[in-house]
Design a protein around this motif. Structure first.
Motif, mmCIF file in Angstrom:
data_model
loop_
_atom_site.group_PDB
_atom_site.id
_atom_site.type_symbol
_atom_site.label_atom_id
_atom_site.label_comp_id
_atom_site.label_asym_id
_atom_site.label_seq_id
_atom_site.Cartn_x
_atom_site.Cartn_y
_atom_site.Cartn_z
ATOM 1 N N GLU A 173 -8.975 12.123 -3.139
ATOM 2 C CA GLU A 173 -7.863 11.189 -2.944
ATOM 3 C C GLU A 173 -6.788 11.783 -2.040
ATOM 4 O O GLU A 173 -6.207 11.084 -1.199
ATOM 5 N N ARG A 174 -6.506 13.076 -2.200
ATOM 6 C CA ARG A 174 -5.520 13.704 -1.314
ATOM 7 C C ARG A 174 -5.994 13.678 0.139
ATOM 8 O O ARG A 174 -5.214 13.383 1.056
ATOM 9 N N LEU A 175 -7.276 13.989 0.349
ATOM 10 C CA LEU A 175 -7.818 13.980 1.709
ATOM 11 C C LEU A 175 -7.813 12.563 2.292
ATOM 12 O O LEU A 175 -7.467 12.359 3.460
ATOM 13 N N LEU A 176 -8.203 11.577 1.461
ATOM 14 C CA LEU A 176 -8.257 10.201 1.944
ATOM 15 C C LEU A 176 -6.858 9.699 2.295
ATOM 16 O O LEU A 176 -6.665 9.064 3.353
ATOM 17 N N GLN A 177 -5.898 9.960 1.451
ATOM 18 C CA GLN A 177 -4.536 9.503 1.730
ATOM 19 C C GLN A 177 -3.992 10.162 3.002
ATOM 20 O O GLN A 177 -3.338 9.514 3.830
ATOM 21 N N GLY A 178 -4.269 11.440 3.174
ATOM 22 C CA GLY A 178 -3.811 12.121 4.377
ATOM 23 C C GLY A 178 -4.413 11.539 5.642
ATOM 24 O O GLY A 178 -3.717 11.343 6.655
ATOM 25 N N ARG A 179 -5.707 11.241 5.621
ATOM 26 C CA ARG A 179 -6.357 10.683 6.807
ATOM 27 C C ARG A 179 -5.831 9.282 7.094
ATOM 28 O O ARG A 179 -5.629 8.906 8.260
ATOM 29 N N LEU A 180 -5.585 8.473 6.065
ATOM 30 C CA LEU A 180 -5.063 7.124 6.283
ATOM 31 C C LEU A 180 -3.651 7.171 6.859
ATOM 32 O O LEU A 180 -3.278 6.342 7.706
ATOM 33 N N GLU A 181 -2.857 8.114 6.409
ATOM 34 C CA GLU A 181 -1.503 8.252 6.956
ATOM 35 C C GLU A 181 -1.544 8.689 8.417
ATOM 36 O O GLU A 181 -0.662 8.338 9.205
ATOM 37 N N GLN A 182 -2.587 9.438 8.796
ATOM 38 C CA GLN A 182 -2.739 9.806 10.195
ATOM 39 C C GLN A 182 -3.143 8.596 11.038
ATOM 40 O O GLN A 182 -2.695 8.456 12.185
ATOM 41 N N PHE A 183 -4.001 7.741 10.494
ATOM 42 C CA PHE A 183 -4.416 6.545 11.225
ATOM 43 C C PHE A 183 -3.287 5.519 11.305
ATOM 44 O O PHE A 183 -3.229 4.732 12.263
ATOM 45 N N ALA A 184 -2.421 5.470 10.299
ATOM 46 C CA ALA A 184 -1.304 4.505 10.297
ATOM 47 C C ALA A 184 -0.011 5.253 10.048
ATOM 48 O O ALA A 184 0.548 5.203 8.940
ATOM 49 N N PRO A 185 0.500 5.978 11.052
ATOM 50 C CA PRO A 185 1.659 6.856 10.830
ATOM 51 C C PRO A 185 2.938 6.100 10.483
ATOM 52 O O PRO A 185 3.796 6.644 9.787
ATOM 53 N N ASP A 186 3.089 4.873 10.955
ATOM 54 C CA ASP A 186 4.334 4.128 10.721
ATOM 55 C C ASP A 186 4.191 3.065 9.632
ATOM 56 O O ASP A 186 5.068 2.204 9.499
ATOM 57 N N GLN A 187 3.105 3.099 8.887
ATOM 58 C CA GLN A 187 2.844 2.072 7.886
ATOM 59 C C GLN A 187 2.891 2.702 6.481
ATOM 60 O O GLN A 187 2.713 3.907 6.316
ATOM 61 N N ARG A 188 3.101 1.853 5.515
ATOM 62 C CA ARG A 188 3.180 2.327 4.132
ATOM 63 C C ARG A 188 1.781 2.408 3.529
ATOM 64 O O ARG A 188 0.993 1.451 3.599
ATOM 65 N N VAL A 189 1.455 3.534 2.903
ATOM 66 C CA VAL A 189 0.155 3.764 2.263
ATOM 67 C C VAL A 189 0.392 3.991 0.773
ATOM 68 O O VAL A 189 1.167 4.878 0.395
ATOM 69 N N GLU A 190 -0.264 3.200 -0.058
ATOM 70 C CA GLU A 190 -0.108 3.305 -1.509
ATOM 71 C C GLU A 190 -1.480 3.332 -2.180
ATOM 72 O O GLU A 190 -2.436 2.708 -1.707
ATOM 73 N N ARG A 191 -1.545 4.074 -3.287
ATOM 74 C CA ARG A 191 -2.786 4.122 -4.081
ATOM 75 C C ARG A 191 -2.941 2.823 -4.855
ATOM 76 O O ARG A 191 -2.058 2.428 -5.601
ATOM 77 N N PHE A 192 -4.107 2.177 -4.725
ATOM 78 C CA PHE A 192 -4.376 0.918 -5.408
ATOM 79 C C PHE A 192 -5.464 1.037 -6.469
ATOM 80 O O PHE A 192 -5.817 0.057 -7.099
ATOM 81 N N GLY A 193 -6.003 2.182 -6.639
ATOM 82 C CA GLY A 193 -7.065 2.396 -7.615
ATOM 83 C C GLY A 193 -7.737 3.723 -7.322
ATOM 84 O O GLY A 193 -7.385 4.434 -6.379
ATOM 85 N N GLU A 194 -8.703 4.067 -8.138
ATOM 86 C CA GLU A 194 -9.401 5.324 -7.953
ATOM 87 C C GLU A 194 -10.135 5.322 -6.628
ATOM 88 O O GLU A 194 -11.013 4.488 -6.381
ATOM 89 N N LEU A 195 -9.745 6.247 -5.738
ATOM 90 C CA LEU A 195 -10.323 6.378 -4.405
ATOM 91 C C LEU A 195 -10.225 5.078 -3.619
ATOM 92 O O LEU A 195 -11.067 4.772 -2.776
ATOM 93 N N THR A 196 -9.194 4.315 -3.894
ATOM 94 C CA THR A 196 -8.911 3.061 -3.188
ATOM 95 C C THR A 196 -7.426 3.036 -2.831
ATOM 96 O O THR A 196 -6.574 3.239 -3.703
ATOM 97 N N TYR A 197 -7.129 2.804 -1.561
ATOM 98 C CA TYR A 197 -5.748 2.809 -1.091
ATOM 99 C C TYR A 197 -5.445 1.522 -0.330
ATOM 100 O O TYR A 197 -6.347 0.897 0.260
ATOM 101 N N GLY A 198 -4.175 1.131 -0.402
ATOM 102 C CA GLY A 198 -3.715 -0.043 0.322
ATOM 103 C C GLY A 198 -2.745 0.361 1.426
ATOM 104 O O GLY A 198 -1.893 1.234 1.227
ATOM 105 N N ILE A 199 -2.884 -0.295 2.577
ATOM 106 C CA ILE A 199 -2.016 -0.033 3.725
ATOM 107 C C ILE A 199 -1.322 -1.342 4.097
ATOM 108 O O ILE A 199 -1.983 -2.374 4.285
#
Length: 466
Positions: free
Chosen positions: A371-397
């Protein structure tokens, strides 16, 4: 023979009397007719008397012989015997012989119970396994389980019997993972799971099927295999199954499922109609029963980050957290208000790691690392967007952009994540919902994004609902 001659003579004399018009012939014909009728009546009376005398003797004889042949010497009504026993006990109490009366009554009761038990066991052994209505019910539903309201047990049993199915169950699918919870189940197969959850490799109810009243699917290796029917501990012979979604509000999906061997056909119009009506009835039962509040509360707990793992059950990570995460509904509402204030379009993009189930089997530490790795990669793909955890190994942007921009961005995201290695190997499934006027509340936007993610998980390509 004499009756026939007398009748013939009467007819001849009557005919001559009419032909020759003689008085003495008429008198003779009348006399012969009267004599014949009298003789006939006398014979009928003798036959009736003989039958009345012989019937009681023969019936009594046959009845006594049959009782004696069976070894029964005395037959009395049960109520009469009970009354005599009660009167005898009362007389004993009045005469002062209480100890003796109690002993005799106890002996009689034990003897009566022993006789009744022997009779019941004899009848049970003599009765055929498929004979009688009660026997059919007991042998039909060998396994009945329910984790919801008590009314669900007879409800699901009646559904199985009405469809002549092998197993009928009420299942709940939480969020987007292919994990199903058994709410109620009735089966003719003994080796079934009575409670808990199970995982599948393919969805039992696809996104397209969720919009149809009833769908019938064969069990094939290309679609759904017999192993996907995880409510069986040891699967029997199943040829096909039918599913009917239950109309309910909320992020979870509830549906009825019935399977059958090749000897039954759940695709018939009558079976489809029955399953559709039962799905409507299940919706009413779940709304009116108190246990539904507990299920809604569990769904609310999941909204607060207390997710259920797809293979190992509830996670303790969020429960041990000192600060409870914010409900996702509040987060979505907050982003919708911010988008309205800035007058910009908004899209909710849900990203689910495809190898989530295999990582979950490795334990909590593996999940936390992924989850830490996934959240980090998503924040890199969407640097100006909000990233939140929506479930186990599932994130919302929360992506600010039009439908065209979102579609291009999620395509690049999916392609980029497919190149990842290590914990993130295997890529992700991406589903997005672009906000429209119909999304008047957070749940509406979230429902469309969840539906898009389910479709993406099924098809393997990113899906955008615009």
């Amino acid at each position: 023979m004499f009756r026939y001659l007398l009748a013939l003579l009467t007819v001849v004399v009557a005919g001559l009397a009419i032909l020759f018009d003689r008085l003495w012939l008429r008198v003779g014909a009348i006399g012969l007719l009267a004599g014949g009728l009298g003789l006939l009546g006398w014979q009928f009376w003798n036959a009736y008397q003989d039958d009345a005398v012989s019937r009681p003797v023969s019936e009594s004889s046959s009845s006594e012989d049959s009782l004696e042949d069976l070894g029964i010497g005395d037959v009395r009504p049960r109520d009469e015997a009970a009354s005599e026993s009660s009167l005898g006990a009362a007389r004993t109490d009045e005469s002062g012989e209480q100890a003796k009366g109690a002993s005799s009554t106890s002996g009689a009761s034990e003897g009566s119970r022993s006789t009744e038990e022997e009779l019941a066991s004899t009848q049970a052994a003599a009765a055929p396994s498929n004979g009688g209505e009660a026997g059919t019910t007991d042998s039909a539903d060998r396994s009945v389980a329910t984790n919801g309201a008590p009314v669900l047990s007879p409800f699901i049993r009646s559904l199985r019997a009405a469809l002549d199915a092998q197993t009928a169950c009420l299942l709940v699918q939480e969020e987007i993972a292919l994990t199903y919870r058994i709410e109620a189940l009735a089966s003719t197969h003994a080796q079934t799971r009575r409670e808990g959850t199970f995982d599948t490799q393919a969805p039992l109810l696809t996104a397209t099927m969720s919009r149809q009243s009833v769908s019938v699917r064969p069990l094939t290796e290309d679609e759904v295999a017999i192993e996907d029917l995880g409510y069986y501990e040891r699967p029997p012979d199943v040829d096909h199954f039918a599913v009917a979604p239950v109309p309910r509000d909320g992020p979870s999906t509830t549906f009825l499922l019935a399977d059958a061997p090749s000897t039954s056909d759940l695709g018939q119009s009558q079976a489809r109609t029955l399953l559709e009506r039962y799905a409507e009835m299940a919706s009413l039962l779940l709304k009116t029963q108190a246990p539904s509040e507990g299920r809604e509360q569990r769904a609310g707990d999941q909204d607060r980050g207390q997710t259920v793992r797809s293979s190992e059950g509830p996670s303790d990570t969020d429960e041990e957290s000192s600060v409870a995460p914010r409900p996702r509904r509040d987060i979505i509402a907050e982003e919708m208000d911010a988008a309205d204030t800035a007058s910009k379009p908004l899209a909710l993009v849900l990203v689910h790691l495809n190898r989530a189930e295999s990582i979950a089997r490795q334990g909590e530490e593996a999940v936390a690392t992924a989850e830490r790795l996934l959240q980090g990669r998503l924040e890199q793909f969407a640097p100006d967007q909000r990233v939140e955890r929506f479930g186990e190994l599932t994130y919302g942007i929360f992506y600010r952009g039009s439908a065209e921009v979102v579609e291009s961005w999620v395509t690049d995201l999916e392609a980029g994540m497919a190149k990842e290695e290590g914990r993130l190997e295997g890529g992700v499934s991406v589903g997005a919902a672009v906000r429209r006027p119909r999304h008047d509340d957070p749940e509406a936007l979230r429902a469309d994004a969840t539906e898009a993610l389910r479709e993406a998980y099924k098809t393997g390509t990113c899906t955008v609902v615009a």
